[in-house]
Motif scaffolding. Structure first.
Motif, mmCIF file in Angstrom:
data_model
loop_
_atom_site.group_PDB
_atom_site.id
_atom_site.type_symbol
_atom_site.label_atom_id
_atom_site.label_comp_id
_atom_site.label_asym_id
_atom_site.label_seq_id
_atom_site.Cartn_x
_atom_site.Cartn_y
_atom_site.Cartn_z
ATOM 1 N N LEU A 11 0.838 -1.205 0.000
ATOM 2 C CA LEU A 11 0.000 0.000 0.000
ATOM 3 C C LEU A 11 0.870 1.251 0.000
ATOM 4 O O LEU A 11 0.636 2.179 -0.777
ATOM 5 C CB LEU A 11 -0.938 0.012 1.205
ATOM 6 C CG LEU A 11 -1.840 1.238 1.266
ATOM 7 C CD1 LEU A 11 -3.262 0.839 1.600
ATOM 8 C CD2 LEU A 11 -1.330 2.237 2.277
ATOM 9 N N LEU A 12 1.900 1.277 0.857
ATOM 10 C CA LEU A 12 2.791 2.439 0.922
ATOM 11 C C LEU A 12 3.470 2.665 -0.421
ATOM 12 O O LEU A 12 3.484 3.781 -0.943
ATOM 13 C CB LEU A 12 3.832 2.246 2.025
ATOM 14 C CG LEU A 12 3.303 2.157 3.453
ATOM 15 C CD1 LEU A 12 4.423 1.773 4.405
ATOM 16 C CD2 LEU A 12 2.633 3.446 3.874
ATOM 17 N N ALA A 13 4.032 1.597 -0.982
ATOM 18 C CA ALA A 13 4.721 1.712 -2.268
ATOM 19 C C ALA A 13 3.756 2.155 -3.366
ATOM 20 O O ALA A 13 4.086 3.024 -4.177
ATOM 21 C CB ALA A 13 5.374 0.384 -2.635
ATOM 22 N N SER A 14 2.582 1.565 -3.377
ATOM 23 C CA SER A 14 1.609 1.891 -4.415
ATOM 24 C C SER A 14 1.244 3.369 -4.399
ATOM 25 O O SER A 14 1.207 4.022 -5.451
ATOM 26 C CB SER A 14 0.353 1.035 -4.224
ATOM 27 O OG SER A 14 -0.565 1.290 -5.240
ATOM 28 N N GLY A 18 0.731 18.187 2.342
ATOM 29 C CA GLY A 18 0.106 17.163 3.168
ATOM 30 C C GLY A 18 1.007 16.000 3.509
ATOM 31 O O GLY A 18 0.627 15.128 4.279
ATOM 32 N N PHE A 19 2.224 15.954 2.951
ATOM 33 C CA PHE A 19 3.100 14.826 3.272
ATOM 34 C C PHE A 19 3.890 15.077 4.543
ATOM 35 O O PHE A 19 4.043 14.193 5.363
ATOM 36 C CB PHE A 19 4.045 14.503 2.120
ATOM 37 C CG PHE A 19 4.789 13.210 2.328
ATOM 38 C CD1 PHE A 19 4.131 12.001 2.199
ATOM 39 C CD2 PHE A 19 6.121 13.196 2.672
ATOM 40 C CE1 PHE A 19 4.790 10.806 2.413
ATOM 41 C CE2 PHE A 19 6.794 12.008 2.887
ATOM 42 C CZ PHE A 19 6.125 10.808 2.749
ATOM 43 N N THR A 20 4.404 16.278 4.709
ATOM 44 C CA THR A 20 5.232 16.551 5.881
ATOM 45 C C THR A 20 4.469 17.207 7.024
ATOM 46 O O THR A 20 4.924 17.184 8.150
ATOM 47 C CB THR A 20 6.418 17.455 5.510
ATOM 48 O OG1 THR A 20 5.915 18.641 4.908
ATOM 49 C CG2 THR A 20 7.354 16.751 4.557
ATOM 50 N N ALA A 21 3.322 17.785 6.743
ATOM 51 C CA ALA A 21 2.537 18.448 7.790
ATOM 52 C C ALA A 21 1.116 17.903 7.764
ATOM 53 O O ALA A 21 0.607 17.546 6.711
ATOM 54 C CB ALA A 21 2.515 19.948 7.557
ATOM 55 N N LEU A 54 -1.523 10.259 -0.022
ATOM 56 C CA LEU A 54 -0.546 10.626 1.000
ATOM 57 C C LEU A 54 -1.151 10.580 2.403
ATOM 58 O O LEU A 54 -0.446 10.324 3.380
ATOM 59 C CB LEU A 54 0.054 11.995 0.698
ATOM 60 C CG LEU A 54 0.880 12.038 -0.593
ATOM 61 C CD1 LEU A 54 1.406 13.438 -0.838
ATOM 62 C CD2 LEU A 54 2.005 11.022 -0.564
ATOM 63 N N HIS A 55 -2.461 10.760 2.500
ATOM 64 C CA HIS A 55 -3.122 10.609 3.797
ATOM 65 C C HIS A 55 -3.084 9.138 4.223
ATOM 66 O O HIS A 55 -2.903 8.830 5.401
ATOM 67 C CB HIS A 55 -4.566 11.116 3.738
ATOM 68 C CG HIS A 55 -4.662 12.558 3.367
ATOM 69 N ND1 HIS A 55 -4.248 13.567 4.205
ATOM 70 C CD2 HIS A 55 -5.100 13.156 2.240
ATOM 71 C CE1 HIS A 55 -4.428 14.735 3.603
ATOM 72 N NE2 HIS A 55 -4.941 14.514 2.416
ATOM 73 N N LEU A 56 -3.241 8.229 3.269
ATOM 74 C CA LEU A 56 -3.129 6.796 3.568
ATOM 75 C C LEU A 56 -1.713 6.445 4.017
ATOM 76 O O LEU A 56 -1.532 5.660 4.946
ATOM 77 C CB LEU A 56 -3.514 5.959 2.352
ATOM 78 C CG LEU A 56 -4.986 5.917 2.005
ATOM 79 C CD1 LEU A 56 -5.205 5.230 0.652
ATOM 80 C CD2 LEU A 56 -5.771 5.212 3.090
ATOM 81 N N VAL A 57 -0.717 7.011 3.358
ATOM 82 C CA VAL A 57 0.674 6.759 3.758
ATOM 83 C C VAL A 57 0.877 7.212 5.197
ATOM 84 O O VAL A 57 1.419 6.473 6.029
ATOM 85 C CB VAL A 57 1.670 7.470 2.808
ATOM 86 C CG1 VAL A 57 3.091 7.430 3.367
ATOM 87 C CG2 VAL A 57 1.618 6.844 1.418
#
Length: 141
Positions: free
Chosen positions: A46-49, A90-93, A111-114
């Motif tokens: 999931l993360l990779a996808s 949204g990735f770092t904050a 990115l919210h899933l990550v």
């Protein structure tokens, strides 16, 4: 006598092709099986996808999947490099209130899933000839 597994890492260079994320996920499953980490496949995939799809949709050039063992046994780092040095919002904050797309949204949730599924995550903006960025996420059992 205790045995220590040496650190390992794999990098898969990918062309800007819509089939590339699927090939990368299949490679990831094979690598994890080879290192007896199949229990991490659902989360790691999931993360990779999500990271691969983001790179494919928002950049024009090639990108790469990097998978490596963590310093902590049984943990894994999944990273995706691309040539664009801009860090996705949204990735770092954390997202601002009301900015998370609804569960029914077909786009904008990756990115919210990550952030929700990874134990830790981060980004390295790279200088030099290749430049770009490396988004990464770690997971464990």
């Amino acid at each position: 006598m205790a045995t220590v597994s040496p650190p390992w890492a794999y990098t898969l260079q990918l062309p800007h092709d819509p089939r590339a994320p699927g090939i990368a996920r299949a490679t990831l499953r094979t690598v994890l099986a080879a290192h007896d980490l199949s229990c991490l496949v659902p989360t790691a995939e999931l993360l990779a996808s999500e990271l691969l799809t983001n790179a494919h949709l928002h950049t024009r050039g090639s990108y790469a999947l990097r998978v490596r063992s963590s310093a902590e046994p049984g943990r894994l780092r999944v990273a995706v490099w691309d040539s664009d040095s801009r860090v996705p919002p949204g990735f770092t904050a954390p997202p601002a209130a009301g900015r998370v797309p609804p569960e029914s949204a077909e786009n904008g949730r990756g990115l919210h899933l990550v952030r929700a599924c990874a134990d830790t995550w981060g980004v390295h903006v790279l200088e030099g000839a290749r430049g770009g960025k490396l988004l990464w996420a770690e997971c464990g059992p």
